[in-house]
Design an enzyme around this catalytic site. Structure first.
Site, PDB file in Angstrom:
ATOM      1  N   CYS A 106      40.484  51.572  32.616  1.00  0.00           N
ATOM      2  CA  CYS A 106      39.622  50.414  32.857  1.00  0.00           C
ATOM      3  C   CYS A 106      38.442  50.789  33.744  1.00  0.00           C
ATOM      4  CB  CYS A 106      40.427  49.290  33.495  1.00  0.00           C
ATOM      5  SG  CYS A 106      41.115  49.705  35.117  1.00  0.00           S
ATOM      6  N   HIS A 113      43.231  46.635  38.738  1.00  0.00           N
ATOM      7  CA  HIS A 113      42.561  46.660  37.437  1.00  0.00           C
ATOM      8  C   HIS A 113      41.075  46.417  37.683  1.00  0.00           C
ATOM      9  CE1 HIS A 113      41.873  46.168  33.181  1.00  0.00           C
ATOM     10  NE2 HIS A 113      41.526  44.903  33.301  1.00  0.00           N
TER      11      HIS A 113
END
Length: 355
Positions: free
Chosen positions: A143, A289
């Site tokens: 990510c 994330h």
């Protein structure tokens, strides 16, 4: 079997789910094992959504997804950021201070005023065609690359008035350890040195895997001169300063979650207009994330008695179960530390010819 039947009557049967996602298993034993995991996940979905429908305790609904037959350890790719380190980036210099605070959610204003809602500040960079389509990192913990590339794409539109889809595969292949969890600044540092070519010149592999670096001779589409952290002076209340930054540009944010279960909820949120994610913490640095914050806004709360503010985030998990964008609670105690670690690139006005 009574619990299973109750679960399946709530949403869909296991057979319907298998057909929807075109699942195939090597043996009946594997199928039974996956079905057992799915049953537990289906019950979790049911219980969470019943709680949402009956009270104010949750701000979003969740759903069964492609990953609902997976064990928690099989979803480790969602935790795609390496643990924060004080060296190498300004963005994490206050991470321990923030993690130790144990922020809680503050209650929204109980008085609703329609004029107030209409006049509240609102930014959505998608409306101005400054954001590329949602990509899919599939099962790779990258990510940090996808969010950084998305930021460069958007900033290139701002600076050079051209929305160019850039290659994430180039960074995955050419950054040492580019197919493993890392830091957003590593992706930015690579593009400072090497630039980034177009997606069409260096397409994403299917299935998505890392390979040999093939950047030599590729035409550079965008170059960046440096990256910067969002300047936050008030770390106890960073959202107003972060709002100013997002008003000027999309910003990469590091989301921290209080548990793997909360991250799982984030990954299985229903993409309804009224759903706003929150996680009151305290947060775990290893459950993180990266996303691109592309705006913010406000809407009526669930009871139509007040206003809920939200951040709009662009994710990189494809559009199969979501539209690729989610809302996170804004001005409610810095949910998921969204405003604490903001970063953005500074794009050059001219590009070179070789990576």
């Amino acid at each position: 079997m009574e619990q299973l039947e109750d679960t399946e009557s709530y949403s869909m049967t296991f057979e319907q789910w298998v057909k929807k996602y075109d699942k195939h298993y090597d043996s009946e034993e594997v199928r039974d094992s996956r079905r057992n995991i799915w049953v537990k996940q289906s019950m979790k979905v049911k219980q969470h959504n019943i709680k949402y429908d009956a009270s104010k305790e949750t701000g979003y609904r969740i759903q069964l997804t492609r990953w609902s037959d997976q064990k928690p350890e099989e979803l480790s790719w969602m935790r795609c950021l390496a643990p924060p380190t004080p060296a190498g980036t300004q963005a994490f210099q206050n991470d321990q201070l923030c993690l130790d605070r144990g922020l809680t959610i503050s209650e929204p204003d109980s008085v609703f005023d329609e004029d107030l809602l209409r006049n509240l500040p609102r930014v959505d960079w998608r409306e101005n065609d400054h954001v590329t389509a949602v990509k899919n990192q599939q099962r790779k913990p990258v990510c940090w690359i996808f969010s950084a590339v998305s930021a460069v794409e958007s900033h290139n539109k701002i600076v050079n008035n051209e929305l160019v889809v850039l290659s994430v595969q180039q960074l995955v292949d050419c950054i040492p350890g580019g197919d493993r969890a890392g830091h957003v600044y590593q992706a930015f540092n690579y593009m400072v040195k090497r630039g980034c070519t177009r997606e069409e010149n260096y397409p994403q592999n299917s299935p998505f895997v890392s390979g040999q670096c093939l950047s030599v001779g590729k035409e550079v589409a965008v170059e960046i001169s440096r990256w910067e952290s969002v300047n936050i002076s008030n770390h106890l209340n960073p959202e107003p300063e972060f709002e100013t930054a997002v008003t000027e540009r999309p910003v990469v944010a590091t989301l921290l979650f209080s548990s793997e279960e909360k991250l799982s909820n984030f990954s299985s949120m229903k993409n309804n207009e009224e759903d706003i994610f929150f996680d009151a913490g305290p947060y775990v640095s290893g459950v993180a994330h990266a996303v691109l914050v592309v705006g913010f806004g406000s809407q009526l709360n669930k009871e139509n008695t007040g206003i809920d503010n939200y951040w709009i985030v662009k994710n990189s998990w494809g559009t199969e179960d979501h539209l690729g964008y989610l809302k996170i609670a804004k001005d409610r105690g810095n949910q998921c530390m969204i405003a604490s670690y903001g970063m953005y690139p500074v794009v050059k006005r001219t590009a070179g010819t070789e990576v």
